[in-house]
Enzyme design. Structure first.
Site, PDB file in Angstrom:
ATOM      1  N   VAL A 196       0.823  -1.211   0.000  1.00 50.93           N
ATOM      2  CA  VAL A 196       0.000   0.000   0.000  1.00 50.93           C
ATOM      3  C   VAL A 196       0.859   1.264   0.000  1.00 50.93           C
ATOM      4  CG1 VAL A 196      -2.082   0.956   0.989  1.00 50.93           C
ATOM      5  CG2 VAL A 196      -1.470  -1.374   1.501  1.00 50.93           C
ATOM      6  N   ASP A 325      -2.782  -1.278  15.672  1.00 48.80           N
ATOM      7  CA  ASP A 325      -1.703  -1.954  14.941  1.00 48.80           C
ATOM      8  C   ASP A 325      -0.895  -2.900  15.813  1.00 48.80           C
ATOM      9  OD1 ASP A 325      -2.435  -0.448  12.766  1.00 48.80           O
ATOM     10  OD2 ASP A 325      -0.466   0.454  12.432  1.00 48.80           O
ATOM     11  N   HIS A 457     -29.177   9.351  -9.992  1.00 49.24           N
ATOM     12  CA  HIS A 457     -28.642   9.398 -11.356  1.00 49.24           C
ATOM     13  C   HIS A 457     -28.317  10.838 -11.724  1.00 49.24           C
ATOM     14  CE1 HIS A 457     -28.095   8.561 -15.600  1.00 49.24           C
ATOM     15  NE2 HIS A 457     -28.856   9.629 -15.851  1.00 49.24           N
TER      16      HIS A 457
HETATM   17  P1  FAD Z   1      -0.376   4.644  15.855  1.00 46.71           P
HETATM   18  O1  FAD Z   1      -1.132   5.536  14.973  1.00 46.71           O
HETATM   19  O2  FAD Z   1       0.940   4.137  15.383  1.00 46.71           O
HETATM   20  O3  FAD Z   1      -0.206   5.370  17.248  1.00 46.71           O
HETATM   21  C1  FAD Z   1       0.541   4.841  18.276  1.00 46.71           C
HETATM   22  C2  FAD Z   1       0.983   5.990  19.178  1.00 46.71           C
HETATM   23  O4  FAD Z   1       1.522   5.431  20.361  1.00 46.71           O
HETATM   24  C3  FAD Z   1       2.070   6.881  18.577  1.00 46.71           C
HETATM   25  O5  FAD Z   1       1.741   8.234  18.757  1.00 46.71           O
HETATM   26  C4  FAD Z   1       3.307   6.527  19.377  1.00 46.71           C
HETATM   27  O6  FAD Z   1       4.207   7.617  19.543  1.00 46.71           O
HETATM   28  C5  FAD Z   1       2.682   6.167  20.724  1.00 46.71           C
HETATM   29  N1  FAD Z   1       3.515   5.297  21.560  1.00 46.71           N
HETATM   30  C6  FAD Z   1       4.142   4.152  21.215  1.00 46.71           C
HETATM   31  N2  FAD Z   1       4.772   3.621  22.289  1.00 46.71           N
HETATM   32  C7  FAD Z   1       4.528   4.458  23.316  1.00 46.71           C
HETATM   33  C8  FAD Z   1       4.905   4.453  24.679  1.00 46.71           C
HETATM   34  N3  FAD Z   1       5.641   3.468  25.213  1.00 46.71           N
HETATM   35  N4  FAD Z   1       4.497   5.484  25.455  1.00 46.71           N
HETATM   36  C9  FAD Z   1       3.745   6.484  24.939  1.00 46.71           C
HETATM   37  N5  FAD Z   1       3.354   6.529  23.667  1.00 46.71           N
HETATM   38  C10 FAD Z   1       3.740   5.530  22.870  1.00 46.71           C
HETATM   39  N6  FAD Z   1      -4.577   3.364   7.539  1.00 46.71           N
HETATM   40  C11 FAD Z   1      -5.782   3.587   6.992  1.00 46.71           C
HETATM   41  O7  FAD Z   1      -6.774   3.074   7.500  1.00 46.71           O
HETATM   42  N7  FAD Z   1      -5.937   4.400   5.899  1.00 46.71           N
HETATM   43  C12 FAD Z   1      -4.883   4.987   5.299  1.00 46.71           C
HETATM   44  O8  FAD Z   1      -5.048   5.715   4.313  1.00 46.71           O
HETATM   45  C13 FAD Z   1      -3.588   4.766   5.843  1.00 46.71           C
HETATM   46  N8  FAD Z   1      -2.513   5.345   5.288  1.00 46.71           N
HETATM   47  C14 FAD Z   1      -1.276   5.134   5.847  1.00 46.71           C
HETATM   48  C15 FAD Z   1      -0.184   5.717   5.240  1.00 46.71           C
HETATM   49  C16 FAD Z   1       1.083   5.518   5.758  1.00 46.71           C
HETATM   50  C17 FAD Z   1       2.264   6.169   5.091  1.00 46.71           C
HETATM   51  C18 FAD Z   1       1.242   4.722   6.941  1.00 46.71           C
HETATM   52  C19 FAD Z   1       2.602   4.523   7.542  1.00 46.71           C
HETATM   53  C20 FAD Z   1       0.147   4.145   7.543  1.00 46.71           C
HETATM   54  C21 FAD Z   1      -1.123   4.326   7.001  1.00 46.71           C
HETATM   55  N9  FAD Z   1      -2.250   3.731   7.551  1.00 46.71           N
HETATM   56  C22 FAD Z   1      -3.476   3.926   6.986  1.00 46.71           C
HETATM   57  C23 FAD Z   1      -2.155   2.883   8.760  1.00 46.71           C
HETATM   58  C24 FAD Z   1      -2.551   3.686  10.000  1.00 46.71           C
HETATM   59  O9  FAD Z   1      -1.708   4.792  10.104  1.00 46.71           O
HETATM   60  C25 FAD Z   1      -2.441   2.801  11.230  1.00 46.71           C
HETATM   61  O10 FAD Z   1      -3.217   1.636  11.051  1.00 46.71           O
HETATM   62  C26 FAD Z   1      -2.941   3.535  12.465  1.00 46.71           C
HETATM   63  O11 FAD Z   1      -2.205   4.704  12.686  1.00 46.71           O
HETATM   64  C27 FAD Z   1      -2.857   2.626  13.694  1.00 46.71           C
HETATM   65  O12 FAD Z   1      -3.298   3.327  14.808  1.00 46.71           O
HETATM   66  P2  FAD Z   1      -2.773   2.968  16.271  1.00 46.71           P
HETATM   67  O13 FAD Z   1      -3.482   3.885  17.192  1.00 46.71           O
HETATM   68  O14 FAD Z   1      -2.848   1.526  16.492  1.00 46.71           O
HETATM   69  O15 FAD Z   1      -1.210   3.309  16.242  1.00 46.71           O
HETATM   70  P1  NAD Z   2       2.391  -3.894   2.902  1.00 45.10           P
HETATM   71  O1  NAD Z   2       2.320  -5.111   3.737  1.00 45.10           O
HETATM   72  O2  NAD Z   2       1.145  -3.333   2.342  1.00 45.10           O
HETATM   73  O3  NAD Z   2       3.355  -4.166   1.661  1.00 45.10           O
HETATM   74  C1  NAD Z   2       4.689  -4.540   1.809  1.00 45.10           C
HETATM   75  C2  NAD Z   2       5.144  -5.126   0.493  1.00 45.10           C
HETATM   76  O4  NAD Z   2       6.545  -5.286   0.557  1.00 45.10           O
HETATM   77  C3  NAD Z   2       4.535  -6.490   0.200  1.00 45.10           C
HETATM   78  O5  NAD Z   2       4.059  -6.530  -1.114  1.00 45.10           O
HETATM   79  C4  NAD Z   2       5.697  -7.442   0.434  1.00 45.10           C
HETATM   80  O6  NAD Z   2       5.620  -8.611  -0.378  1.00 45.10           O
HETATM   81  C5  NAD Z   2       6.859  -6.565   0.043  1.00 45.10           C
HETATM   82  N1  NAD Z   2       8.141  -6.967   0.618  1.00 45.10           N
HETATM   83  C6  NAD Z   2       8.388  -7.426   1.859  1.00 45.10           C
HETATM   84  N2  NAD Z   2       9.706  -7.647   2.016  1.00 45.10           N
HETATM   85  C7  NAD Z   2      10.311  -7.302   0.855  1.00 45.10           C
HETATM   86  C8  NAD Z   2      11.646  -7.286   0.397  1.00 45.10           C
HETATM   87  N3  NAD Z   2      12.649  -7.679   1.194  1.00 45.10           N
HETATM   88  N4  NAD Z   2      11.902  -6.853  -0.852  1.00 45.10           N
HETATM   89  C9  NAD Z   2      10.885  -6.443  -1.670  1.00 45.10           C
HETATM   90  N5  NAD Z   2       9.596  -6.450  -1.285  1.00 45.10           N
HETATM   91  C10 NAD Z   2       9.302  -6.861  -0.038  1.00 45.10           C
HETATM   92  O7  NAD Z   2       3.197  -2.836   3.772  1.00 45.10           O
HETATM   93  P2  NAD Z   2       3.435  -1.279   3.579  1.00 45.10           P
HETATM   94  O8  NAD Z   2       3.163  -0.863   2.185  1.00 45.10           O
HETATM   95  O9  NAD Z   2       4.750  -1.022   4.194  1.00 45.10           O
HETATM   96  O10 NAD Z   2       2.317  -0.674   4.490  1.00 45.10           O
HETATM   97  C11 NAD Z   2       2.218  -1.091   5.853  1.00 45.10           C
HETATM   98  C12 NAD Z   2       0.810  -1.092   6.295  1.00 45.10           C
HETATM   99  O11 NAD Z   2       0.351   0.234   6.506  1.00 45.10           O
HETATM  100  C13 NAD Z   2      -0.176  -1.665   5.288  1.00 45.10           C
HETATM  101  O12 NAD Z   2      -0.236  -3.057   5.324  1.00 45.10           O
HETATM  102  C14 NAD Z   2      -1.453  -1.071   5.744  1.00 45.10           C
HETATM  103  O13 NAD Z   2      -1.952  -1.830   6.794  1.00 45.10           O
HETATM  104  C15 NAD Z   2      -1.032   0.296   6.244  1.00 45.10           C
HETATM  105  N6  NAD Z   2      -1.310   1.305   5.214  1.00 45.10           N
HETATM  106  C16 NAD Z   2      -2.603   1.452   4.794  1.00 45.10           C
HETATM  107  C17 NAD Z   2      -2.898   2.379   3.819  1.00 45.10           C
HETATM  108  C18 NAD Z   2      -4.304   2.514   3.363  1.00 45.10           C
HETATM  109  O14 NAD Z   2      -5.184   2.026   4.043  1.00 45.10           O
HETATM  110  N7  NAD Z   2      -4.573   3.152   2.237  1.00 45.10           N
HETATM  111  C19 NAD Z   2      -1.892   3.150   3.262  1.00 45.10           C
HETATM  112  C20 NAD Z   2      -0.584   2.949   3.687  1.00 45.10           C
HETATM  113  C21 NAD Z   2      -0.310   2.025   4.690  1.00 45.10           C
END
Ligand code: FAD
Ligand code: NAD
Length: 478
Positions: A196, A325, A457
């Site tokens: 993703v 997560d 529509h």
């Molecule tokens: P997080 O958002 O990771 O929050 C955890 C928090 O806990 C952080 O602020 C961290 O600093 C804090 N923390 C950790 N350990 C401690 C500690 N010991 N003490 C105090 N604080 C601590 N998901 C979607 O559904 N749609 C998307 O479009 C999407 N796009 C994404 C794009 C990118 C580039 C990435 C990286 C992720 C994306 N995701 C998306 C995934 C989404 O961001 C995560 O699934 C989501 O943030 C998880 O929420 P969470 O609350 O479990 O953890």
């Molecule tokens: P991902 O699991 O979506 O994809 C990782 C990809 O890397 C896979 O296709 C895997 O086969 C490949 N891969 C793993 N090891 C490799 C290697 N050594 N060399 C080459 N390819 C390798 O993970 P991501 O893209 O890092 O995103 C992490 C997670 O964040 C997603 O699974 C999703 O849960 C969340 N996310 C969600 C959104 C969204 O909802 N639109 C957007 C961004 C991230």
């Protein structure tokens, strides 16, 4: 050192933690949320990965880059002549940062409004006493404090999976944080992983002018998605959008040159070297339990290194819960939020749960991919007899008006009962359209139910309507 006792102490202020905090406070519980996130200016910034370096900034950059691409390549066809189109990347990044600031600040506002005690620092479990679980918080000024929670919710999220061959420095080799903050468009961008993040970030920088090559270790593309959807998306992303996606590519090492990187990889054709200016590593994320000191109260982990929970997000220690997560299931913000709500409500004595069968997935490429429920390969593997109905956006008037006619909607329904088992969308606003499918599945709708519902529509939702009709072989506009 001060000590305070709360009904609930939440560790982590991302979508899982902050939503749990708000819901628990709404239900009359006293709540403390500890979060460690600091932004680039070193200031506390609530909202976790999602708001700071994930969902929100990535969607801002996807939108801006898509509009830039449209201005360059699509406006003329619509009769709009804009002259020279210039990219102002600094402004694009500033807009993204402003959105992040507004939304992370919004979480702070919600905490105040709901009288949630917010601590900025790194929390660790320290033990149990008569009042509850003791949580030690290392504050920024190197001082520490303790709070006690009658119940504790762990919501510490995930971190990018590290790759030994390509250590991230966020200068040349980037994770999601670096990929969202590049101050110049790299001429040649490499991405490891066509998941993703790889596809979303690859799309952003490709549209802004980079030559993008994605190296994917697996031989298949988007293994989680319906195979037909993945196949069509692959064609569109490579052929139409110009992303180069190399499947079955195993990266062996990365050599740093003065201004570039040499990525060595092997595939079925032999060994290759890809020369790039920047490299994004997006090979998945891993649950984050670092420094939590789970052993202090005996919380168990699962095989992935995340926190072990049951379907109600209960850990093995009564009174300690975990969401988002850091626990099993898809790493998605909306899944984390719903778990947060369910746990807060259970702590308040309600019977809440999350329906894991209807969690939608969206990939925000152009066009978008979205799905909910089971795909064809899963149904076949389970031996479930089903009917399938598809309808293309190309035959829809609204899609034509939008100039977004690529893709289709596919509805899968059980043959015997007609109950919808999965919906798969490749096309414009798939992220919005999928919600109708989620609602339908939550209410156990049949394809006939959708076929008999009036859809406005002209609208893109008519494509879903027609796909539902097509399950019974009676699409009207095909
Ligand atoms: P997080 O958002 O990771 O929050 C955890 C928090 O806990 C952080 O602020 C961290 O600093 C804090 N923390 C950790 N350990 C401690 C500690 N010991 N003490 C105090 N604080 C601590 N998901 C979607 O559904 N749609 C998307 O479009 C999407 N796009 C994404 C794009 C990118 C580039 C990435 C990286 C992720 C994306 N995701 C998306 C995934 C989404 O961001 C995560 O699934 C989501 O943030 C998880 O929420 P969470 O609350 O479990 O953890
Ligand atoms: P991902 O699991 O979506 O994809 C990782 C990809 O890397 C896979 O296709 C895997 O086969 C490949 N891969 C793993 N090891 C490799 C290697 N050594 N060399 C080459 N390819 C390798 O993970 P991501 O893209 O890092 O995103 C992490 C997670 O964040 C997603 O699974 C999703 O849960 C969340 N996310 C969600 C959104 C969204 O909802 N639109 C957007 C961004 C991230």
């Amino acid at each position: 050192m001060t000590e305070q006792v709360f009904d609930v102490v939440i560790i982590g202020g991302g979508p899982g933690g902050y939503i749990a905090a708000v819901r628990a406070a709404q239900l009359g519980l006293s709540v403390c949320c500890v979060d460690a996130w600091s932004n680039a200016k070193g200031k506390p910034s609530l909202g976790g990965t999602c708001l700071n370096v994930g969902c929100i900034p990535s969607k801002a950059m996807l939108e801006s880059s898509e509009n830039y691409h449209k201005a360059l390549h699509q406006f003329a066809e619509m009769g709009i002549e804009v002259g020279t189109v210039n990219l102002n990347l600094q402004q694009m990044l500033a807009r993204k940062n402003k959105i992040v600031e507004q939304l992370t600040g919004g979480v702070g506002y919600l905490f105040k409004k709901n009288k949630i005690t917010s601590l900025h620092g790194k929390a660790a479990l320290a033990g149990k006493n008569a009042a509850g679980f003791v949580v030690q918080v290392r504050l920024e000024n190197a001082q520490s404090t303790e709070v006690t929670g009658r119940q504790v919710i762990l919501a510490t999220g995930s971190v990018a999976r590290a790759m030994e061959a390509a250590p991230v420095d966020n200068i040349q080799i980037l994770d999601n944080e670096g990929a969202l903050a590049l101050e110049q468009v790299p001429a040649r961008l490499g991405v490891i992983g066509s998941g993703v993040i790889g596809l979303e970030m690859g799309s952003v920088w490709k549209r802004l002018g980079s030559e993008v090559t994605i190296l994917e270790a697996m031989d298949s593309f988007l293994a989680l998605a319906d195979e037909q959807l993945a196949r069509e998306a692959f064609k569109m992303l490579t052929r139409d959008q110009g992303l180069s996606i190399q499947l079955g590519a195993k990266v062996t090492r990365v050599d740093r040159k003065k201004k570039s990187l040499q990525v060595h990889y092997a595939d079925s054709q032999g060994e290759h070297v890809l020369e790039v200016d920047k490299l994004i590593v997006a090979v998945g994320r891993v649950p984050n339990t670092e420094g939590l000191n789970l052993g202090a109260v005996g919380v168990q982990c699962d095989a992935r290194g995340g926190i072990q929970v049951d379907e109600h997000c209960r850990t093995n220690v009564p009174g300690i819960w975990a969401v988002g997560d850091v626990v099993r299931g898809p790493m998605l913000a909306h899944k984390a939020e719903e778990e947060g709500v369910a746990v807060a409500e259970q702590i308040a004595g309600q019977q809440s749960h999350v329906d894991f069968n209807t969690i939608p997935w969206v990939i925000y490429t152009a066009p978008e991919l979205a799905w909910v429920g089971q795909n064809e390969q899963q149904l076949k593997a389970k031996g479930i007899d089903y009917r399938s109905g598809s309808f293309p956006f190309a035959a829809n008037g609204r899609a034509k008006g939008l100039g977004e006619t690529r893709g289709f909607v596919k509805v899968l329904a059980e043959r015997a009962t007609d109950r919808i088992l999965g919906v798969h969308i490749l096309g414009p606003f798939a992220s919005e359209l999928i919600t109708e499918a989620v609602v339908a599945m939550e209410f156990q709708a049949s394809s006939e139910d959708i076929a008999r519902i009036v859809h406005a529509h002209p609208s893109l939702s008519e494509v879903f309507h027609e796909a539902a009709l097509a399950v019974d072989g009676r699409a009207l506009n095909m």
